[in-house]
Motif scaffolding. Structure first.
Motif, mmCIF file in Angstrom:
data_model
loop_
_atom_site.group_PDB
_atom_site.id
_atom_site.type_symbol
_atom_site.label_atom_id
_atom_site.label_comp_id
_atom_site.label_asym_id
_atom_site.label_seq_id
_atom_site.Cartn_x
_atom_site.Cartn_y
_atom_site.Cartn_z
ATOM 1 N N GLU A 199 -8.029 -17.258 -2.829
ATOM 2 C CA GLU A 199 -7.127 -17.063 -1.688
ATOM 3 C C GLU A 199 -7.939 -16.303 -0.645
ATOM 4 N N ILE A 200 -8.125 -16.855 0.553
ATOM 5 C CA ILE A 200 -9.124 -16.306 1.482
ATOM 6 C C ILE A 200 -8.544 -15.893 2.832
ATOM 7 N N LEU A 201 -7.226 -15.768 2.943
ATOM 8 C CA LEU A 201 -6.637 -15.451 4.250
ATOM 9 C C LEU A 201 -5.883 -14.123 4.300
ATOM 10 N N ALA A 202 -5.498 -13.577 3.178
ATOM 11 C CA ALA A 202 -4.654 -12.375 3.188
ATOM 12 C C ALA A 202 -5.400 -11.168 3.741
ATOM 13 N N THR A 203 -4.665 -10.341 4.471
ATOM 14 C CA THR A 203 -5.253 -9.153 5.083
ATOM 15 C C THR A 203 -4.727 -7.851 4.475
ATOM 16 N N ASN A 204 -3.750 -7.921 3.592
ATOM 17 C CA ASN A 204 -3.275 -6.724 2.909
ATOM 18 C C ASN A 204 -2.632 -7.130 1.584
#
Length: 208
Positions: free
Chosen positions: A125-130
Motif C-alpha cells: 500500500e503506497i499512498l497512505a500518509t498517516n
C-alpha cells in the motif's frame, strides 16, 4: 444617604460553582487519559501473534529506498511471522515523503523480497500518509482480496490505536509488537504514551 446593596448569596456562589465545574471537567479529562494510557500500555505488553489471513507491517521512515532502523525492525518481525507460517501474505503500508521515487510501502516490499519473500506474497500500500488512512486502505485491500483477519506489526505503543482503527473497518486484528532495540527511558515512554493517547482521542473525535 443610601448604602450600596449587599451582593446576594446566589451571586457569591456563582464563582465557586464555576470553579467546581472546571475542576470536575479537568478531573474527568485526566481520568479519561489515564484510562486510555493504561489500555495503550496493556496492549503494548501483549504479543497476540496468531494465524490470520495476512500480516500487516505498518510503515515508518525510509531513506532513499532503505528502511529506517525502526521500519527495518518492523519488517524483520513481519518476516519472522511469515516464516512461522502465521499467514501467507504480507501487506506493507505507507506513502512517499520528500522523495517521490520511494514510498514506505514500496520500500518495505522490496526489503522483504530481498529477504526471500515471493513477490506474489506481498501487497504494498503506497499512498497512505498517516495511520488512519493506512488502516482504511489496508481494510479495503483485504476486502478486495477476501481477507478478514490480520496480524498487525508496529511499535508496541502504536498497536492499541492500530487495532481500534482496523477493528472499526471490520477487520479481525491480532497485534504483534516489533522488538525494541533498547528500553525506553521513563520520559520517552511517557511522551510516547501521551502522544498515542492524544492521537487516538483525535481520531475518535473525527479530527484526524
Amino acid at each position: 444617604m443610601l448604602s450600596p446593596a449587599a451582593p446576594n448569596s446566589s451571586s457569591r456562589k456563582r464563582p465557586h460553582i464555576g470553579r467546581k465545574l472546571l475542576l470536575a471537567a479537568f478531573l474527568a479529562v485526566l481520568a479519561y487519559f489515564v484510562a486510555v494510557s493504561a489500555l495503550i500500555v496493556r496492549q503494548a505488553e501483549r504479543d497476540e501473534a496468531h494465524s490470520a489471513d495476512a500480516i500487516v507491517v505498518f510503515g515508518a521512515a525510509e531513506y532513499a529506498g532503505r528502511p529506517s532502523p525502526v521500519y527495518r525492525a518492523r519488517l524483520e518481525h513481519g518476516y519472522d511471522l511469515f516464516q512461522r507460517q502465521l499467514a501467507g501474505l504480507i501487506i506493507t503500508t505507507g506513502g512517499s515523503a520528500d522523495d517521490p521515487r520511494f514510498s514506505e510501502g514500496g520500500v518495505g516490499r522490496d526489503y522483504l523480497m530481498r529477504r526471500g519473500v515471493p513477490e506474489n506474497r506481498i501487497i504494498a500500500e503506497i499512498l497512505a500518509t498517516n495511520t488512519d488512512i493506512s488502516a482504511e486502505r489496508v481494510a479495503n485491500i483485504m476486502r478486495t482480496n477476501g481477507l478478514r483477519s490480520c496480524v498487525a506489526v508496529s511499535d508496541p505503543y502504536h498497536l492499541f490505536r492500530i487495532k481500534q482503527m482496523l477493528a472499526s473497518q471490520g477487520v479481525a486484528v491480532y497485534a504483534s509488537p516489533r522488538a525494541e532495540a533498547r528500553p525506553l527511558s521513563l520520559r520517552e515512554r511517557a511522551l510516547t504514551i501521551s502522544r498515542e493517547a492524544l492521537s487516538y482521542t483525535l481520531w475518535k473525535m473525527h479530527v484526524t
